[in-house]
Scaffold this motif. Structure first.
Motif, PDB file in Angstrom:
ATOM      1  N   SER A   1       0.844  -1.208   0.000  1.00  0.00           N
ATOM      2  CA  SER A   1       0.000   0.000   0.000  1.00  0.00           C
ATOM      3  C   SER A   1       0.872   1.249   0.000  1.00  0.00           C
ATOM      4  N   ARG A   2       1.875   1.229  -0.859  1.00  0.00           N
ATOM      5  CA  ARG A   2       2.807   2.356  -0.941  1.00  0.00           C
ATOM      6  C   ARG A   2       2.213   3.550  -1.680  1.00  0.00           C
ATOM      7  N   GLU A   3       1.282   3.288  -2.610  1.00  0.00           N
ATOM      8  CA  GLU A   3       0.750   4.358  -3.450  1.00  0.00           C
ATOM      9  C   GLU A   3      -0.402   5.106  -2.787  1.00  0.00           C
ATOM     10  N   ARG A   4      -0.614   6.326  -3.296  1.00  0.00           N
ATOM     11  CA  ARG A   4      -1.756   7.144  -2.896  1.00  0.00           C
ATOM     12  C   ARG A   4      -2.543   7.521  -4.155  1.00  0.00           C
ATOM     13  N   PHE A   5      -3.841   7.697  -4.003  1.00  0.00           N
ATOM     14  CA  PHE A   5      -4.666   8.075  -5.144  1.00  0.00           C
ATOM     15  C   PHE A   5      -5.754   9.022  -4.671  1.00  0.00           C
ATOM     16  N   LEU A   6      -6.074   9.991  -5.519  1.00  0.00           N
ATOM     17  CA  LEU A   6      -7.092  10.971  -5.163  1.00  0.00           C
ATOM     18  C   LEU A   6      -8.489  10.353  -5.345  1.00  0.00           C
ATOM     19  N   LEU A   7      -9.224  10.229  -4.245  1.00  0.00           N
ATOM     20  CA  LEU A   7     -10.595   9.728  -4.255  1.00  0.00           C
ATOM     21  C   LEU A   7     -11.483  10.857  -3.749  1.00  0.00           C
ATOM     22  N   PRO A   8     -11.954  11.724  -4.650  1.00  0.00           N
ATOM     23  CA  PRO A   8     -12.636  12.962  -4.249  1.00  0.00           C
ATOM     24  C   PRO A   8     -13.829  12.769  -3.326  1.00  0.00           C
TER      25      PRO A   8
ATOM     26  N   LYS B   1      -7.537  15.044  -0.342  1.00  0.00           N
ATOM     27  CA  LYS B   1      -6.130  14.699  -0.516  1.00  0.00           C
ATOM     28  C   LYS B   1      -5.997  13.233  -0.928  1.00  0.00           C
ATOM     29  N   PRO B   2      -4.904  12.869  -1.615  1.00  0.00           N
ATOM     30  CA  PRO B   2      -4.712  11.472  -2.008  1.00  0.00           C
ATOM     31  C   PRO B   2      -4.673  10.551  -0.789  1.00  0.00           C
ATOM     32  N   LEU B   3      -5.278   9.379  -0.933  1.00  0.00           N
ATOM     33  CA  LEU B   3      -5.385   8.434   0.176  1.00  0.00           C
ATOM     34  C   LEU B   3      -4.640   7.142  -0.133  1.00  0.00           C
ATOM     35  N   ARG B   4      -4.320   6.420   0.905  1.00  0.00           N
ATOM     36  CA  ARG B   4      -3.638   5.132   0.771  1.00  0.00           C
ATOM     37  C   ARG B   4      -4.525   4.126   0.036  1.00  0.00           C
ATOM     38  N   VAL B   5      -3.973   3.485  -0.972  1.00  0.00           N
ATOM     39  CA  VAL B   5      -4.666   2.412  -1.674  1.00  0.00           C
ATOM     40  C   VAL B   5      -3.697   1.259  -1.874  1.00  0.00           C
ATOM     41  N   CYS B   6      -4.231   0.068  -2.009  1.00  0.00           N
ATOM     42  CA  CYS B   6      -3.363  -1.091  -2.241  1.00  0.00           C
ATOM     43  C   CYS B   6      -2.861  -1.082  -3.681  1.00  0.00           C
TER      44      CYS B   6
ATOM     45  N   CYS C   1      -5.620  -1.925  -6.398  1.00  0.00           N
ATOM     46  CA  CYS C   1      -6.572  -0.838  -6.620  1.00  0.00           C
ATOM     47  C   CYS C   1      -5.905   0.339  -7.319  1.00  0.00           C
ATOM     48  N   TYR C   2      -4.635   0.610  -6.988  1.00  0.00           N
ATOM     49  CA  TYR C   2      -3.928   1.713  -7.634  1.00  0.00           C
ATOM     50  C   TYR C   2      -3.817   1.478  -9.136  1.00  0.00           C
ATOM     51  N   ARG C   3      -3.449   0.260  -9.509  1.00  0.00           N
ATOM     52  CA  ARG C   3      -3.315  -0.041 -10.940  1.00  0.00           C
ATOM     53  C   ARG C   3      -4.657   0.095 -11.644  1.00  0.00           C
ATOM     54  N   GLU C   4      -5.721  -0.389 -11.012  1.00  0.00           N
ATOM     55  CA  GLU C   4      -7.049  -0.304 -11.620  1.00  0.00           C
ATOM     56  C   GLU C   4      -7.522   1.140 -11.722  1.00  0.00           C
ATOM     57  N   LEU C   5      -7.309   1.922 -10.661  1.00  0.00           N
ATOM     58  CA  LEU C   5      -7.730   3.323 -10.671  1.00  0.00           C
ATOM     59  C   LEU C   5      -6.938   4.138 -11.686  1.00  0.00           C
ATOM     60  N   ALA C   6      -5.619   3.888 -11.752  1.00  0.00           N
ATOM     61  CA  ALA C   6      -4.782   4.621 -12.692  1.00  0.00           C
ATOM     62  C   ALA C   6      -5.157   4.289 -14.142  1.00  0.00           C
ATOM     63  N   ALA C   7      -5.434   3.012 -14.404  1.00  0.00           N
ATOM     64  CA  ALA C   7      -5.827   2.603 -15.760  1.00  0.00           C
ATOM     65  C   ALA C   7      -7.172   3.229 -16.135  1.00  0.00           C
ATOM     66  N   GLN C   8      -8.094   3.263 -15.192  1.00  0.00           N
ATOM     67  CA  GLN C   8      -9.397   3.874 -15.443  1.00  0.00           C
ATOM     68  C   GLN C   8      -9.254   5.366 -15.735  1.00  0.00           C
ATOM     69  N   LYS C   9      -8.391   6.034 -14.970  1.00  0.00           N
ATOM     70  CA  LYS C   9      -8.185   7.466 -15.164  1.00  0.00           C
ATOM     71  C   LYS C   9      -7.536   7.749 -16.513  1.00  0.00           C
TER      72      LYS C   9
ATOM     73  N   GLY D   1       5.917   5.650  -2.058  1.00  0.00           N
ATOM     74  CA  GLY D   1       6.972   5.435  -1.084  1.00  0.00           C
ATOM     75  C   GLY D   1       6.410   4.779   0.150  1.00  0.00           C
ATOM     76  N   ALA D   2       7.253   4.541   1.124  1.00  0.00           N
ATOM     77  CA  ALA D   2       6.812   3.890   2.351  1.00  0.00           C
ATOM     78  C   ALA D   2       5.865   4.788   3.122  1.00  0.00           C
ATOM     79  N   SER D   3       4.981   4.166   3.880  1.00  0.00           N
ATOM     80  CA  SER D   3       4.018   4.919   4.668  1.00  0.00           C
ATOM     81  C   SER D   3       4.703   5.740   5.741  1.00  0.00           C
ATOM     82  N   SER D   4       4.202   6.972   5.910  1.00  0.00           N
ATOM     83  CA  SER D   4       4.735   7.806   6.977  1.00  0.00           C
ATOM     84  C   SER D   4       3.950   7.602   8.256  1.00  0.00           C
ATOM     85  N   GLY D   5       2.856   6.840   8.163  1.00  0.00           N
ATOM     86  CA  GLY D   5       2.063   6.562   9.339  1.00  0.00           C
ATOM     87  C   GLY D   5       1.139   7.692   9.739  1.00  0.00           C
ATOM     88  N   ASP D   6       1.017   8.726   8.887  1.00  0.00           N
ATOM     89  CA  ASP D   6       0.203   9.879   9.267  1.00  0.00           C
ATOM     90  C   ASP D   6      -0.969  10.093   8.327  1.00  0.00           C
ATOM     91  N   ASP D   7      -1.416   9.024   7.672  1.00  0.00           N
ATOM     92  CA  ASP D   7      -2.474   9.196   6.683  1.00  0.00           C
ATOM     93  C   ASP D   7      -3.833   8.753   7.221  1.00  0.00           C
TER      94      ASP D   7
END
Length: 280
Positions: free
Chosen positions: A187-194, A199-204, A207-215, A241-247
């Protein structure tokens, strides 16, 4: 019943009492035409464990919060517009009974009642209020809902890679798109889920690949229709990148900050005691 109670003194007193129990931390609840229809304690399935929550059903909103002192003090007030709500009854199991899911575009979660009768009362009253609200606003029922978070205890390993085992040092995370329990590497990636956050949120990773392909597909279609180069909006603010633990992985823990005041030896529901009441 709603019309009868709308302008009565007893309704005003009931709403004022709820506001008083939430104190300064809660939002004002009294509005012209708003009616408090019922209240009670339901068990909400949170990230770490099931916890008692106080729920108030109004004709236009559903309000819930953490219990600090029973019938005297609540905190962490949440307000859900009823026109956004869809209910899904859940099947009975030996371990879990009288459950249903409350689904909205921003958040979905599971609750349970003390008995089958109370469960049916809650469901029927909420559905009737939702029906009235949709009729009054002219809106269509919501078809897009946030995925409920799978509880931490449901798995000891990452639900994506199935390799990483969770421990005191290897923490669990939740994908905001599918609700799966995943490791930091998955779950290194973030994606904007309005509909969930500005703000962009943590996604696995899946899901990131599917959301990016859809976009990308949407941008290509837009480019073809207007003849301008696509803007990679799906990467705006994204972090790889690695999680900062503050999301805000601890949303459920924050809302339960007053749970330590609930006596650990007290059962959520005592036999023969009704924990919900609906006004008339």
């Amino acid at each position: 019943m709603v019309d009868y109670l709308a302008n009565t003194e007893i309704n005003s007193q009931r709403i004022a009492a709820v506001e008083s129990c939430f104190g300064a931390s809660g939002q004002p609840l009294a509005l012209p035409g708003r009616v408090l229809l019922g209240e009670g304690v339901l068990t909400k399935e949170c990230r770490k464990k099931a916890k008692p929550r106080i729920f108030f059903l109004f004709n236009d909103i559903l309000v819930y919060g953490s219990i600090v002192l029973n019938k005297r003090k609540y905190r962490s007030q949440h307000i859900i517009p009823l026109e956004e709500v869809t209910l899904e009854p859940l099947p009975e199991t030996l371990q879990a009974k009288n459950r249903w899911m409350i689904k909205t575009a921003k958040k979905s979660f599971v609750v349970s009642a003390a008995s089958t009768t109370e469960r049916q009362e809650w469901i029927s009253h909420i559905e009737e209020c939702v029906r009235r609200q949709l009729l009054a606003t002219g809106r269509q029922p919501s078809t897009e809902h946030a995925a409920p978070w799978i509880p931490d205890k449901a798995t000891d390993i990452c639900m994506r890679c199935t390799q990483t085992r969770f421990s005191a040092l290897t923490r669990r995370h939740h994908c905001r798109k599918c609700g799966f329990v995943v490791c930091a590497e998955c779950s290194r990636e973030r994606f904007l889920l309005p509909r969930l956050s500005p703000k962009p949120l943590r996604v696995c990773s899946l899901c990131y690949r599917e959301l990016a392909a859809q976009k990308r597909k949407e941008e290509e279609e837009e480019e073809q229709s207007v003849g301008s180069p696509p803007q990679p909006a799906y990467l705006a603010g994204a972090i790889c990148g690695a999680s900062s633990g503050d999301d805000d992985d601890s949303d459920e823990d924050k809302e339960g900050s007053g749970d330590s005041d609930w006596p650990s030896h007290v059962e959520f529901y005592a036999s023969g005691v009704s924990w919900s009441s609906f006004h008339s």
